[in-house]
Design a protein around this motif. Structure first.
Motif, PDB file in Angstrom:
ATOM      1  N   GLY A 228     -89.144  53.522 -53.234  1.00 24.74           N
ATOM      2  CA  GLY A 228     -88.259  52.474 -53.737  1.00 24.74           C
ATOM      3  C   GLY A 228     -88.966  51.279 -54.316  1.00 24.74           C
ATOM      4  O   GLY A 228     -88.342  50.239 -54.562  1.00 24.74           O
ATOM      5  N   ALA A 229     -90.278  51.395 -54.566  1.00 21.32           N
ATOM      6  CA  ALA A 229     -91.048  50.248 -55.046  1.00 21.32           C
ATOM      7  C   ALA A 229     -90.706  49.871 -56.484  1.00 21.32           C
ATOM      8  O   ALA A 229     -90.870  48.714 -56.879  1.00 21.32           O
ATOM      9  CB  ALA A 229     -92.541  50.535 -54.934  1.00 21.32           C
ATOM     10  N   GLY A 230     -90.236  50.822 -57.276  1.00 17.96           N
ATOM     11  CA  GLY A 230     -90.015  50.572 -58.693  1.00 17.96           C
ATOM     12  C   GLY A 230     -89.113  49.392 -58.977  1.00 17.96           C
ATOM     13  O   GLY A 230     -89.401  48.548 -59.833  1.00 17.96           O
ATOM     14  N   GLU A 231     -87.993  49.295 -58.266  1.00 16.13           N
ATOM     15  CA  GLU A 231     -87.047  48.212 -58.526  1.00 16.13           C
ATOM     16  C   GLU A 231     -87.630  46.851 -58.175  1.00 16.13           C
ATOM     17  O   GLU A 231     -87.347  45.851 -58.844  1.00 16.13           O
ATOM     18  CB  GLU A 231     -85.758  48.447 -57.731  1.00 16.13           C
ATOM     19  N   PHE A 232     -88.468  46.797 -57.147  1.00 21.22           N
ATOM     20  CA  PHE A 232     -89.082  45.532 -56.761  1.00 21.22           C
ATOM     21  C   PHE A 232     -90.245  45.176 -57.685  1.00 21.22           C
ATOM     22  O   PHE A 232     -90.492  43.996 -57.942  1.00 21.22           O
ATOM     23  CB  PHE A 232     -89.551  45.596 -55.309  1.00 21.22           C
ATOM     24  N   ASN A 233     -90.947  46.175 -58.169  1.00 23.39           N
ATOM     25  CA  ASN A 233     -92.078  45.900 -59.051  1.00 23.39           C
ATOM     26  C   ASN A 233     -91.662  45.214 -60.339  1.00 23.39           C
ATOM     27  O   ASN A 233     -92.384  44.360 -60.867  1.00 23.39           O
ATOM     28  CB  ASN A 233     -92.814  47.203 -59.388  1.00 23.39           C
ATOM     29  N   GLU A 234     -90.522  45.577 -60.865  1.00 20.68           N
ATOM     30  CA  GLU A 234     -90.052  44.937 -62.090  1.00 20.68           C
ATOM     31  C   GLU A 234     -89.853  43.440 -61.880  1.00 20.68           C
ATOM     32  O   GLU A 234     -90.269  42.620 -62.708  1.00 20.68           O
ATOM     33  CB  GLU A 234     -88.752  45.582 -62.564  1.00 20.68           C
ATOM     34  N   ALA A 235     -89.231  43.082 -60.746  1.00 19.32           N
ATOM     35  CA  ALA A 235     -89.016  41.667 -60.446  1.00 19.32           C
ATOM     36  C   ALA A 235     -90.332  40.961 -60.157  1.00 19.32           C
ATOM     37  O   ALA A 235     -90.570  39.829 -60.614  1.00 19.32           O
ATOM     38  CB  ALA A 235     -88.062  41.527 -59.255  1.00 19.32           C
ATOM     39  N   LEU A 236     -91.217  41.613 -59.398  1.00 15.50           N
ATOM     40  CA  LEU A 236     -92.508  41.007 -59.093  1.00 15.50           C
ATOM     41  C   LEU A 236     -93.323  40.777 -60.363  1.00 15.50           C
ATOM     42  O   LEU A 236     -93.953  39.731 -60.525  1.00 15.50           O
ATOM     43  CB  LEU A 236     -93.283  41.906 -58.131  1.00 15.50           C
ATOM     44  N   ARG A 237     -93.306  41.748 -61.256  1.00 15.33           N
ATOM     45  CA  ARG A 237     -94.043  41.600 -62.511  1.00 15.33           C
ATOM     46  C   ARG A 237     -93.577  40.381 -63.289  1.00 15.33           C
ATOM     47  O   ARG A 237     -94.396  39.568 -63.757  1.00 15.33           O
ATOM     48  CB  ARG A 237     -93.858  42.847 -63.370  1.00 15.33           C
ATOM     49  N   ASP A 238     -92.266  40.222 -63.444  1.00 14.23           N
ATOM     50  CA  ASP A 238     -91.741  39.093 -64.211  1.00 14.23           C
ATOM     51  C   ASP A 238     -92.088  37.761 -63.548  1.00 14.23           C
ATOM     52  O   ASP A 238     -92.458  36.792 -64.231  1.00 14.23           O
ATOM     53  CB  ASP A 238     -90.226  39.230 -64.369  1.00 14.23           C
ATOM     54  N   LEU A 239     -91.983  37.698 -62.222  1.00  8.11           N
ATOM     55  CA  LEU A 239     -92.320  36.471 -61.514  1.00  8.11           C
ATOM     56  C   LEU A 239     -93.798  36.125 -61.691  1.00  8.11           C
ATOM     57  O   LEU A 239     -94.159  34.975 -61.972  1.00  8.11           O
ATOM     58  CB  LEU A 239     -92.010  36.633 -60.021  1.00  8.11           C
ATOM     59  N   ILE A 240     -94.654  37.111 -61.527  1.00  7.30           N
ATOM     60  CA  ILE A 240     -96.097  36.880 -61.590  1.00  7.30           C
ATOM     61  C   ILE A 240     -96.533  36.461 -62.986  1.00  7.30           C
ATOM     62  O   ILE A 240     -97.305  35.508 -63.154  1.00  7.30           O
ATOM     63  CB  ILE A 240     -96.851  38.145 -61.141  1.00  7.30           C
ATOM     64  N   VAL A 241     -96.052  37.149 -64.002  1.00  6.88           N
ATOM     65  CA  VAL A 241     -96.439  36.820 -65.374  1.00  6.88           C
ATOM     66  C   VAL A 241     -96.017  35.404 -65.726  1.00  6.88           C
ATOM     67  O   VAL A 241     -96.778  34.618 -66.312  1.00  6.88           O
ATOM     68  CB  VAL A 241     -95.832  37.833 -66.359  1.00  6.88           C
ATOM     69  N   THR A 242     -94.796  35.036 -65.351  1.00 10.38           N
ATOM     70  CA  THR A 242     -94.277  33.703 -65.674  1.00 10.38           C
ATOM     71  C   THR A 242     -95.050  32.610 -64.950  1.00 10.38           C
ATOM     72  O   THR A 242     -95.453  31.603 -65.557  1.00 10.38           O
ATOM     73  CB  THR A 242     -92.791  33.610 -65.307  1.00 10.38           C
ATOM     74  N   ARG A 243     -95.287  32.799 -63.666  1.00 10.51           N
ATOM     75  CA  ARG A 243     -95.897  31.741 -62.865  1.00 10.51           C
ATOM     76  C   ARG A 243     -97.413  31.655 -63.044  1.00 10.51           C
ATOM     77  O   ARG A 243     -98.001  30.592 -62.802  1.00 10.51           O
ATOM     78  CB  ARG A 243     -95.529  31.936 -61.398  1.00 10.51           C
ATOM     79  N   THR A 244     -98.048  32.739 -63.437  1.00  9.90           N
ATOM     80  CA  THR A 244     -99.485  32.680 -63.682  1.00  9.90           C
ATOM     81  C   THR A 244     -99.802  31.714 -64.821  1.00  9.90           C
ATOM     82  O   THR A 244    -100.788  30.971 -64.773  1.00  9.90           O
ATOM     83  CB  THR A 244    -100.031  34.084 -64.011  1.00  9.90           C
TER      84      THR A 244
END
Length: 217
Positions: A31-47
């Motif tokens: 079930g990691a796929g659905e969380f990875n999409e959100a994590l990716r967007d958060l990380i890219v934006t905040r980096t």
């Protein structure tokens, strides 16, 4: 010198594995796929906006977001649960029934690493942590070529290496949804990613124990 490689197609469960007589945790989280999409967007934006972002210890990569465990988001809550799962499993592998006495005082820290094409991480240890780990949010494309972008766990026994009695390197392929955890003193590095292989995103973490603290902070 020979080596061992864990690929994206290996049969890996949520269990400890033996590595030079020290435990190693590898899990492809369901079930990691659905969380990875959100994590990716958060990380890219905040980096981009993190004033403390740096390239210390890395090449063609950015380390940032040392406050990620405090972010209020369901994907981050899920990730913290996965850290605890890895820590509990590894602690039980070492201490058996006594593990429950120490997993209540966990101090965790985490940060993100965004690798550009050709990015790598120098060999190092996290000697002040009980456990260290990495979770892959986005892996880019290794192109089926060698060990580009792989996590490399190095035999910590100098004498074994000198006598050619070691496998030398244990390689783990960076696959989205994969959690890898190991003792903090174990030397590790990241092989350079391929030119043209795209971006790779991971979350690195450390855990220590504090007898005066209950829960994760």
């Amino acid at each position: 010198m020979s080596s061992t490689t864990v690929s994206a197609h290996s049969d890996i469960g949520i269990k400890p594995m033996s590595l030079w007589k020290s435990p190693l945790y590898i899990a492809d989280l369901p079930g990691a796929g659905e969380f990875n999409e959100a994590l990716r967007d958060l990380i890219v934006t905040r980096t981009v906006t993190d004033p403390e972002a740096s390239n210390f210890g890395v090449i063609s990569a950015t380390k940032a977001n040392q406050d990620i465990l405090s972010w209020e988001h369901p994907a981050v809550d899920w990730f913290k649960t996965q850290i605890m799962g890895a820590v509990s499993t590894l602690t039980a592998a070492v201490l058996g029934d006594a593990a429950g006495e120490v997993t209540q005082g966990v101090i965790a820290e985490a940060w993100t690493v965004v690798y550009a094409e050709g990015g790598s991480l120098r060999p190092h240890t996290h000697h002040d942590s009980a456990w260290s780990g990495v979770y892959y949010v986005e892996s880019g494309d290794a192109g089926g070529t060698g060990d580009a972008g792989y996590l490399q766990l190095l035999d910590p026994r100098p004498a074994a290496i000198a006598r050619e009695a070691s496998e030398g390197v244990f390689r783990v392929e960076p696959t989205p949804g994969r959690m890898v955890a190991f003792p903090g003193w174990l030397p590790h590095s990241v092989q350079a990613t391929l030119t043209g292989g795209g971006r790779r995103i991971c979350i690195a973490w450390n855990v220590a124990y504090d007898k005066d603290w209950t829960g994760m902070r």
